[in-house]
Design a protein around this motif. Sequence first.
Motif, PDB file in Angstrom:
ATOM      1  N   GLU A 245       9.499  -7.252  14.244  1.00  0.00           N
ATOM      2  CA  GLU A 245      10.067  -7.375  13.038  1.00  0.00           C
ATOM      3  C   GLU A 245       9.860  -6.402  11.668  1.00  0.00           C
ATOM      4  O   GLU A 245      10.161  -5.142  11.025  1.00  0.00           O
ATOM      5  N   ASP A 246       8.497  -6.219  11.611  1.00  0.00           N
ATOM      6  CA  ASP A 246       7.867  -5.711  10.867  1.00  0.00           C
ATOM      7  C   ASP A 246       8.539  -4.415  11.450  1.00  0.00           C
ATOM      8  O   ASP A 246       8.871  -3.219  10.182  1.00  0.00           O
ATOM      9  N   PHE A 247       7.973  -3.975  12.097  1.00  0.00           N
ATOM     10  CA  PHE A 247       8.108  -2.692  12.538  1.00  0.00           C
ATOM     11  C   PHE A 247       9.884  -2.084  12.409  1.00  0.00           C
ATOM     12  O   PHE A 247      10.881  -0.982  11.925  1.00  0.00           O
ATOM     13  N   ARG A 248      10.693  -2.870  12.874  1.00  0.00           N
ATOM     14  CA  ARG A 248      11.890  -3.223  13.084  1.00  0.00           C
ATOM     15  C   ARG A 248      12.431  -2.833  11.467  1.00  0.00           C
ATOM     16  O   ARG A 248      13.808  -1.629  11.282  1.00  0.00           O
ATOM     17  N   MET A 573      -2.135  -0.709   5.104  1.00  0.00           N
ATOM     18  CA  MET A 573      -1.058  -1.172   3.789  1.00  0.00           C
ATOM     19  C   MET A 573       0.301  -0.476   4.026  1.00  0.00           C
ATOM     20  O   MET A 573       0.631  -1.869   3.066  1.00  0.00           O
ATOM     21  N   PHE A 574       0.954  -0.366   4.900  1.00  0.00           N
ATOM     22  CA  PHE A 574       2.322   0.376   4.142  1.00  0.00           C
ATOM     23  C   PHE A 574       3.269  -0.998   4.943  1.00  0.00           C
ATOM     24  O   PHE A 574       4.316  -1.394   5.542  1.00  0.00           O
ATOM     25  N   ASN A 575       2.908  -1.645   6.322  1.00  0.00           N
ATOM     26  CA  ASN A 575       3.156  -2.776   7.203  1.00  0.00           C
ATOM     27  C   ASN A 575       3.903  -3.785   5.947  1.00  0.00           C
ATOM     28  O   ASN A 575       3.603  -4.488   5.414  1.00  0.00           O
ATOM     29  N   ASN A 576       5.641  -3.757   6.306  1.00  0.00           N
ATOM     30  CA  ASN A 576       6.333  -5.089   5.339  1.00  0.00           C
ATOM     31  C   ASN A 576       6.293  -4.370   4.091  1.00  0.00           C
ATOM     32  O   ASN A 576       6.342  -5.224   3.659  1.00  0.00           O
ATOM     33  N   ASN A 577       5.699  -3.706   3.861  1.00  0.00           N
ATOM     34  CA  ASN A 577       5.738  -2.833   2.091  1.00  0.00           C
ATOM     35  C   ASN A 577       5.726  -1.756   2.164  1.00  0.00           C
ATOM     36  O   ASN A 577       4.939  -0.754   1.800  1.00  0.00           O
ATOM     37  N   TYR A 578       7.313  -1.123   2.039  1.00  0.00           N
ATOM     38  CA  TYR A 578       7.454   0.153   2.469  1.00  0.00           C
ATOM     39  C   TYR A 578       7.824   0.395   0.499  1.00  0.00           C
ATOM     40  O   TYR A 578       9.030   0.869   1.065  1.00  0.00           O
ATOM     41  N   ILE A 586      -5.706  -3.674  -5.587  1.00  0.00           N
ATOM     42  CA  ILE A 586      -5.289  -4.970  -5.315  1.00  0.00           C
ATOM     43  C   ILE A 586      -4.136  -4.549  -3.902  1.00  0.00           C
ATOM     44  O   ILE A 586      -3.501  -5.456  -3.300  1.00  0.00           O
ATOM     45  N   GLY A 587      -3.533  -3.645  -3.947  1.00  0.00           N
ATOM     46  CA  GLY A 587      -2.609  -2.925  -2.450  1.00  0.00           C
ATOM     47  C   GLY A 587      -1.518  -3.450  -2.845  1.00  0.00           C
ATOM     48  O   GLY A 587      -0.443  -3.897  -1.461  1.00  0.00           O
ATOM     49  N   SER A 588      -1.181  -3.644  -4.729  1.00  0.00           N
ATOM     50  CA  SER A 588       0.392  -4.441  -4.481  1.00  0.00           C
ATOM     51  C   SER A 588       0.848  -3.105  -4.285  1.00  0.00           C
ATOM     52  O   SER A 588       0.987  -1.973  -5.094  1.00  0.00           O
ATOM     53  N   GLY A 589       2.669  -3.383  -3.900  1.00  0.00           N
ATOM     54  CA  GLY A 589       3.734  -1.951  -3.318  1.00  0.00           C
ATOM     55  C   GLY A 589       4.353  -1.879  -4.908  1.00  0.00           C
ATOM     56  O   GLY A 589       4.957  -2.738  -5.664  1.00  0.00           O
ATOM     57  N   GLU A 590       4.266  -0.840  -5.629  1.00  0.00           N
ATOM     58  CA  GLU A 590       5.208  -0.200  -6.453  1.00  0.00           C
ATOM     59  C   GLU A 590       6.425   0.732  -6.743  1.00  0.00           C
ATOM     60  O   GLU A 590       6.091   0.950  -5.377  1.00  0.00           O
ATOM     61  N   GLY A 591       6.948   0.949  -7.712  1.00  0.00           N
ATOM     62  CA  GLY A 591       8.291   2.142  -7.976  1.00  0.00           C
ATOM     63  C   GLY A 591       9.256   0.825  -7.133  1.00  0.00           C
ATOM     64  O   GLY A 591       8.880  -0.042  -6.764  1.00  0.00           O
ATOM     65  N   VAL A 603       6.631   4.425  10.505  1.00  0.00           N
ATOM     66  CA  VAL A 603       7.250   4.877  11.421  1.00  0.00           C
ATOM     67  C   VAL A 603       6.186   5.907  12.489  1.00  0.00           C
ATOM     68  O   VAL A 603       6.058   6.132  13.592  1.00  0.00           O
ATOM     69  N   GLN A 604       6.210   7.217  11.642  1.00  0.00           N
ATOM     70  CA  GLN A 604       5.677   8.335  12.167  1.00  0.00           C
ATOM     71  C   GLN A 604       3.902   8.153  12.890  1.00  0.00           C
ATOM     72  O   GLN A 604       3.515   8.353  13.182  1.00  0.00           O
TER      73      GLN A 604
END
Length: 729
Positions: A245-248, A573-578, A586-591, A603-604
């Motif tokens: 599901e993360d990948f999808r 790092m970007f799995n399920n955090n696009y 802290i690795g928080s997703g921004e923007g 995906v690439q």
Amino acid sequence: MKKRKKHIILLLLGIASVVSGYSYSMNDKSPGTEELLLCELFEKHQELQDNLPSVDTFPKEMFWDFSGWNDYDGWVVADPIKRGVTGGTLWISVEGGKSGKDMDSWAYQVWGSNPKYDIVSPQKLNVTAEKYNIIQMRIRNLSPETDGLIFWRTRDDSESDAGQAHFSMKPDYPEWQEVTCYLPDSWHGTIDQIRIRPAQMWMRGDIWIDWIGIGHGEPEEKLPRPGLCSEKVVPEIRLPGISQEDFRQAFVVLDECLVTDVPLKGFHFPFLAPGGKYGQSWWQLDASLNIAGAKWVNQTLVENMMRGFAGVQAQNPDGRIDLWGGSPMRGMPGNVSSLPRFFEAAFDVATRTRDQSLQHLILEVMKKYLAYWFSPVKRDSESGLITAVFEESFSDKSFGDRNARPGTLAPVDLNVAVAVGCYNTSRLARYLGNTEGAKMYSLLFEQLSAAINTHLWNEEKKGYYNYDVRENKQKDRLICTTFDPMRLGIAPEERIEKMIPTLLNPDIFNWGIRPLTSIAKTDPDFVEATGNYDGTAWFGDVWTLRNLFIVAGLEDAGKHDLAAELNWATIKMFNNNYSEYVTPGIGSGEGVKRYGWTASQYVQGIIEHLFGIQYNHFESRLSIFPHIPEELQGQVISIRRLSIPGSNDLRLNLTVDCTTSEKMEMKIEFDGDLPDGCISVMLPKSTNKTLTKMNGRAAKLPAFQQKKDKQNCKVLDVPIQRSVMLTFE
């Protein structure tokens, strides 16, 4: 009915033009001439008759044709629009009141002045909206404008807009054209007034409106939505810590970026927008990076995106692809594009398609785009480097300065990106039999590589730095783009070795903690930007754009173990955090939280770098070069039902078993029609593993060969077959 009379006159004029030719040609006694001209006369009459709008299409009170002398038919065209009624048409000069001072800044070429000039209908139209579903105009458009908007107000609230709709038109088109605006669900109630915004850029040209009508017609034909995220197209993966599901969801993000209401801003095919707040426009950089992931689930979509790029480029006389669809310089020479990742996307699409006409089209677009970058506007004659402005690079704070002078700074990222463009264009030209073109672009690649190594390398600091071509000196800031010249052997091997300690120092670029920061943590301007994008995130935060390019560079340099680790760190790092970017602390997703190119490059990273899968139609070759990080040693990973273009629904199933350090097993299976060709399985040359069994047998095994165009790589070629099991020990 004024409209009917007007078009009867046009019909008679059309017939007269044929009759004139017919009468003149009666002196020609060649056999069959009279019969041919009579047929032409009949066909012309029928064509003009068929094109006459029905009287019932537009009721008299909802049709305006500007036939009277200086008669605007109740429409208001306010200042500062230059206008007039002439020859039965409403003439509008598409000028935005700009001055020479406006053009002094590159920013005007990106954003323009964004005027909102409208022409306004009479009030109290009393149109029962439910009876009508289109607004049409007959126009002559001698401007680069491709898009307009129509707004409306209702009797219930005549002071505010109740809705809006978009229409498209052909730019710089000398013939008359009918444009149709299909009205959406918000078109309801009793319409009091409409307002037309006939242009968006307001830079140059003229538009003549012959007539405007509100009527009823066939409903708009909607394009089928390209599939990007269904179970039918998304491959199945087995990776520790990453769910299906993360990948999808990465493909769902791409689907959210999909724009199908086209043509839009000159782009005639569905495309992938950035996502989030960036709206429904196309952007060269975002669309190119979004192709990286989308091509694995919908080849037709990305092929059509190439055709769309060809269309918007064709409007510009200098070969430029604009930064975005809203550029006011469309149709004119300009100074601003964006970081050209188009060359990688275009090459990937061209080498995966069987459509020869598209391959040739892509080559022409690449050649024209390189002509822009190597023009005197962009290339410094003394150093031979390519200069940048604004988002042609993301590595200097001066690029956000509206007073910054173009042609000043030659950044590392841009020069390497253009060099990659030369390399890919040369390869594509060679594939298509253009030997001379291949030689020319190969020479340009060598020349630009030499300029990069001459002016951007700093021996004392052991890195590549941006260069001010006016002051003939390097900039001081250490940016992660210092590693970009590892691509394609641009940086000599000895220089790569000198850069590796900097790469691996966690105190500089965060190695081993998270993916690389965009600039060195030791830089005084280093910042961890949070919240909405304001440009500062390029000076500290973590981006897939930066990291995946360096992963590719490490692979090109033969540093396969380092490439595997950085790629896996980026995937995690970007799995399920696009998100658009991530803070290194802290690795928080921004923007933007669901950002197209982040999902695409995630995906690439999985398909092309972790599993190492590539397909080349010209070579009939499927390449597999897994880059397994230390964390996945001792695991079994797999990808199934991965679409391979070129055959009828050909799907690849790949399993890589690394459960023991002494042995690796690779099972390759195909579903669907098998094409001719070969499978190239690659491993690092430095590994001591060799092929010991194929399909359980130890006899007559193919031998590894040195891969000439890859560093530290050995390759094993086997014919494409339904199933093959390879054991390496």
